[in-house]
Design a protein around this motif. Sequence first.
Motif, PDB file in Angstrom:
ATOM      1  N   VAL A   1       0.817  -1.217   0.000  1.00 24.90           N
ATOM      2  CA  VAL A   1       0.000   0.000   0.000  1.00 24.90           C
ATOM      3  C   VAL A   1       0.846   1.260   0.000  1.00 24.90           C
ATOM      4  O   VAL A   1       0.316   2.365  -0.209  1.00 24.90           O
ATOM      5  N   ALA A   2       2.133   1.148   0.240  1.00 29.38           N
ATOM      6  CA  ALA A   2       3.010   2.321   0.269  1.00 29.38           C
ATOM      7  C   ALA A   2       4.449   1.847   0.258  1.00 29.38           C
ATOM      8  O   ALA A   2       4.729   0.645   0.214  1.00 29.38           O
ATOM      9  N   GLN A   3       5.354   2.806   0.286  1.00 30.99           N
ATOM     10  CA  GLN A   3       6.777   2.500   0.365  1.00 30.99           C
ATOM     11  C   GLN A   3       7.414   3.321   1.474  1.00 30.99           C
ATOM     12  O   GLN A   3       7.030   4.467   1.719  1.00 30.99           O
ATOM     13  N   ILE A   4       8.369   2.714   2.139  1.00 32.30           N
ATOM     14  CA  ILE A   4       9.163   3.402   3.145  1.00 32.30           C
ATOM     15  C   ILE A   4      10.533   3.657   2.537  1.00 32.30           C
ATOM     16  O   ILE A   4      11.233   2.728   2.153  1.00 32.30           O
ATOM     17  N   GLU A   5      10.902   4.916   2.433  1.00 34.95           N
ATOM     18  CA  GLU A   5      12.192   5.280   1.859  1.00 34.95           C
ATOM     19  C   GLU A   5      13.099   5.799   2.967  1.00 34.95           C
ATOM     20  O   GLU A   5      12.772   6.771   3.647  1.00 34.95           O
ATOM     21  N   VAL A   6      14.232   5.143   3.139  1.00 38.03           N
ATOM     22  CA  VAL A   6      15.201   5.515   4.172  1.00 38.03           C
ATOM     23  C   VAL A   6      16.455   6.047   3.490  1.00 38.03           C
ATOM     24  O   VAL A   6      17.009   5.405   2.591  1.00 38.03           O
ATOM     25  N   THR A   7      16.900   7.218   3.913  1.00 32.78           N
ATOM     26  CA  THR A   7      18.138   7.807   3.407  1.00 32.78           C
ATOM     27  C   THR A   7      19.147   7.838   4.545  1.00 32.78           C
ATOM     28  O   THR A   7      18.876   8.396   5.611  1.00 32.78           O
ATOM     29  N   ARG A   8      20.295   7.252   4.307  1.00 32.38           N
ATOM     30  CA  ARG A   8      21.314   7.135   5.348  1.00 32.38           C
ATOM     31  C   ARG A   8      22.663   7.570   4.791  1.00 32.38           C
ATOM     32  O   ARG A   8      22.987   7.274   3.647  1.00 32.38           O
ATOM     33  N   GLU A   9      23.414   8.269   5.618  1.00 34.69           N
ATOM     34  CA  GLU A   9      24.748   8.674   5.196  1.00 34.69           C
ATOM     35  C   GLU A   9      25.619   7.442   4.970  1.00 34.69           C
ATOM     36  O   GLU A   9      25.659   6.536   5.811  1.00 34.69           O
ATOM     37  N   ALA A  10      26.289   7.422   3.831  1.00 35.15           N
ATOM     38  CA  ALA A  10      27.145   6.279   3.492  1.00 35.15           C
ATOM     39  C   ALA A  10      28.501   6.464   4.152  1.00 35.15           C
ATOM     40  O   ALA A  10      29.525   6.710   3.496  1.00 35.15           O
ATOM     41  N   ALA A  11      28.534   6.327   5.479  1.00 40.69           N
ATOM     42  CA  ALA A  11      29.758   6.596   6.238  1.00 40.69           C
ATOM     43  C   ALA A  11      30.876   5.633   5.862  1.00 40.69           C
ATOM     44  O   ALA A  11      32.036   6.037   5.694  1.00 40.69           O
ATOM     45  N   HIS A  12      30.557   4.351   5.736  1.00 36.10           N
ATOM     46  CA  HIS A  12      31.591   3.367   5.401  1.00 36.10           C
ATOM     47  C   HIS A  12      32.130   3.576   3.985  1.00 36.10           C
ATOM     48  O   HIS A  12      33.338   3.446   3.743  1.00 36.10           O
ATOM     49  N   VAL A  13      31.234   3.899   3.057  1.00 41.96           N
ATOM     50  CA  VAL A  13      31.671   4.139   1.680  1.00 41.96           C
ATOM     51  C   VAL A  13      32.558   5.381   1.614  1.00 41.96           C
ATOM     52  O   VAL A  13      33.571   5.401   0.905  1.00 41.96           O
ATOM     53  N   ASN A  14      32.190   6.410   2.358  1.00 36.09           N
ATOM     54  CA  ASN A  14      33.003   7.628   2.358  1.00 36.09           C
ATOM     55  C   ASN A  14      34.407   7.352   2.908  1.00 36.09           C
ATOM     56  O   ASN A  14      35.406   7.852   2.371  1.00 36.09           O
TER      57      ASN A  14
END
Length: 298
Positions: free
Chosen positions: A252-265
């Motif tokens: 019925v919907a989507q949950i979008e989470v945005t997280r800082e890519a600390a390990h990639v950085n």
Amino acid sequence: MNTDYPPSVELRGAEPRDTKKIFVLLVALVASTAAGIVIAVWFFFVPAANRLDTDAAIDQAVVCQAMISDHLARLRATALDWANWDDLENHARAPDATFREESFTAEALRNLGLHGVALFNAEGQLVDYFMEDEAHFAECTPQCIAEATASLRERSVRSGEAEAAPVNFRNTVMLAGTAPVHGNDLAPPSSGQLVFLRLLTDGHFSLEAEKRGIRATLIPPAVTVISSGPRWHETWGHVVVTQALPGLDGDVAQIEVTREAAHVNLAREAFFRTAFAAVVISLVLVGLGHHALIGPRP
């Protein structure tokens, strides 16, 4: 007449060519070694760091789903508590205007943290309903309420238990909880179904997620196409994970989470430092080799 050249003459003619070949091989060896180290750092550390950041974002999406599950559990418990009430059972059998004016009110809903209530009789007909006066419910009709909660009520009738699930309410996400109406004695058969509704807006959802240290957005189905299972993509410095919010009739919907890519950085920083160090060391080695092999002679 002796025409043979002395050995010393041959050595002086061959030495420059040999040293140039050795120097070229040295340059190639140093360059390939440096490139190999840099490529190994990139393909070993960066993908592993990306997996760590993505898994952490997926875990946060699961926390958001658990947060919604907690709301559904409270909805289910509240509906069950109200359904075991003689006055409500009597209202389901024979609608009473006095009961409605005293119980189906905006104040009662606010006290429960809800936005709507609906009551169906044993035949599945909508007996009564009340929705808070908000823009989301401006065009609310009995048919809309009945259609949005049909699958949930049918499931509750089959199980004989209280049920709760997210529902698509005119392209708005609603959390619905229902319970069979039995009255105080809990005696079967059921006299109908009581349904409580709670509006799940992106603003309230994001604020509640932020209190848990999560940057999340609720995307209703009208905005984007829903895909099954978690999916992710990376922006510069961030990982974005989208997790479907399932209902009884599909997502019925989507949950979008945005997280800082600390390990990639950190991995990228290590890569650039390694690349810089490899270039500097390569230049130093090439310079030393050039000085040793082709440099000026005394």
